[in-house]
Design a protein around this motif. Structure first.
Motif, PDB file in Angstrom:
ATOM      1  N   LYS A 212     -75.443  16.314-106.006  1.00  0.00           N
ATOM      2  CA  LYS A 212     -75.933  15.010-106.473  1.00  0.00           C
ATOM      3  C   LYS A 212     -77.456  14.926-106.388  1.00  0.00           C
TER       4      LYS A 212
ATOM      5  N   VAL B 176     -63.641  12.053-107.904  1.00  0.00           N
ATOM      6  CA  VAL B 176     -63.705  10.817-107.099  1.00  0.00           C
ATOM      7  C   VAL B 176     -65.144  10.559-106.662  1.00  0.00           C
TER       8      VAL B 176
ATOM      9  N   MET C  87     -67.899  11.636-108.134  1.00  0.00           N
ATOM     10  CA  MET C  87     -68.730  11.291-109.298  1.00  0.00           C
ATOM     11  C   MET C  87     -68.446   9.866-109.791  1.00  0.00           C
ATOM     12  N   SER C  88     -67.252   9.354-109.489  1.00  0.00           N
ATOM     13  CA  SER C  88     -66.890   8.004-109.953  1.00  0.00           C
ATOM     14  C   SER C  88     -67.753   6.911-109.330  1.00  0.00           C
ATOM     15  N   ASP C  89     -68.447   7.246-108.232  1.00  0.00           N
ATOM     16  CA  ASP C  89     -69.326   6.260-107.581  1.00  0.00           C
ATOM     17  C   ASP C  89     -70.573   5.966-108.396  1.00  0.00           C
ATOM     18  N   ASP C  90     -70.942   6.895-109.250  1.00  0.00           N
ATOM     19  CA  ASP C  90     -72.214   6.755-109.974  1.00  0.00           C
ATOM     20  C   ASP C  90     -72.008   7.190-111.433  1.00  0.00           C
ATOM     21  N   LEU C  91     -71.468   6.281-112.219  1.00  0.00           N
ATOM     22  CA  LEU C  91     -71.113   6.656-113.592  1.00  0.00           C
ATOM     23  C   LEU C  91     -72.178   6.252-114.609  1.00  0.00           C
ATOM     24  N   VAL C  92     -72.254   7.039-115.662  1.00  0.00           N
ATOM     25  CA  VAL C  92     -73.112   6.706-116.795  1.00  0.00           C
ATOM     26  C   VAL C  92     -72.181   6.219-117.909  1.00  0.00           C
TER      27      VAL C  92
END
Lengths: 170, 155
Positions: B16, B44, B46-51
């Motif tokens: 990250k 999971v 990556m789902s915290d910081d989505l574009v």
């Protein structure tokens, strides 16, 4: 959608459900890996096309992990093929070391993507700059742009198409 | 990163924060692309910081899928025509072979070869039988053989 219900819906409906649910995740993964907005879009599209081809043999379990594996594979192929690995510069490296564990609330990736998109759009010449900013950055539809600017819809669509090509090259 | 070891939280944060070197990054991604457990963990995380995906991405995907289906349909159509052509060739070859065998069998039943058939037919009026009669006799004999064979099979 309930896990038990997924097995019984038809292929097309299930596929649309996958796109609706995971397009942001797949795009985010691709963008984080390749660090290019338009390459990430292409790779995310390839991921979903590949998923469609293998949908008949997919057991509809662990769909998030399944799509994530396909997306990672696509990005790996891209990195290996083009050797365009995103190596951080020294400045970036030390900058990132400061906030080692960002809180989930901070939407860093979204701002990065938007910033990159804005920079790319602003580098274009008129009329493509305005079209690209409206369509890609501000997410205004082609019809709305045509109504706003008084241009023909076909002209706007052609300009969007050309702007996309220019943005991909930049 | 060892391929057999699952990815850790440290690996995820290193990814990250772009603090992995290229080899580490490749090894990290290769592991995720092969391991369902880790790809789930990664998703999971990556789902915290989505574009947000581009607005027209879904419609572009569906268009591309339809285009592929169309191409696939055309290929199927061509292969069907090809199958029909091959089938016609097979039927033609089988018919020709059957006719050839019929004539040869008839000739051998009458004790004649290709060389002497025309000679005998020319010189001997008794042997001067029309070819249609010979074929009909031959077919009758084949039919009888088939009937005998099938009767034996039924018994």
């Amino acid at each position: 959608m309930q896990e038990r219900g997924r097995k019984y819906i038809n292929k097309e409906t299930y596929y649309e459900h996958l796109i609706d649910t995971y397009q942001n995740l797949v795009f985010s993964i691709c963008f984080k890996i390749v660090n290019d907005y338009f390459e990430a879009e292409d790779l995310a599209q390839e991921t979903f096309i590949s998923a469609y081809k293998h949908l008949d043999t997919f057991d509809r379990q662990h769909e998030k992990a399944w799509l994530c594996k396909i997306a990672t594979n696509k990005c790996l192929d891209y990195l290996k093929k083009s050797e365009r690995k995103s190596i951080p510069t020294e400045d970036e490296y030390f900058l990132t070391q400061v906030n080692k564990e960002p809180s989930p609330e901070e939407n860093i990736l979204e701002s990065e993507a938007k910033k990159q998109l804005s920079e790319k759009c602003n580098r274009l010449k008129s009329p493509y700059r305005e079209i690209a900013l409206d369509y890609f950055y501000n997410e205004i539809s082609a019809a709305e742009i045509a109504a706003k600017t008084g241009k023909n819809l076909k002209t706007v669509q052609t300009q969007i198409y050309r702007a996309r090509l220019l943005l991909k090259k930049s | 990163m060892n391929d057999k070891v699952h990815i850790s939280k440290t690996d995820l944060y290193a990814f990250k924060n772009n603090s992995m070197d290229p080899e580490e990054l490749m090894s990290f991604l290769e592991h995720i692309s092969e391991c369902t457990y880790c790809s789930d963990q990664f998703a999971v995380f990556m789902s915290d910081d989505l574009v947000s995906a581009p607005v027209d991405m879904k419609s572009n995907i569906l268009k591309a899928v339809r285009r592929e289906q169309l191409i696939k349909g055309k290929v199927k159509d061509v292969s069907k025509r090809m199958q029909l052509f091959i089938y016609s060739l097979k039927v033609g070859a089988a018919t020709s072979l059957a006719l050839l065998m019929l004539i040869l069998m008839t000739l051998s039943n009458t004790g004649m070869t290709d060389d002497n058939f025309y000679e005998v037919a020319k010189n001997d009026p008794v042997q001067n039988v029309p070819i249609t009669t010979i074929i009909r006799d031959g077919m009758d004999s084949i039919c009888n053989d088939i009937i005998d064979f099938s009767s034996k099979m039924i018994k």
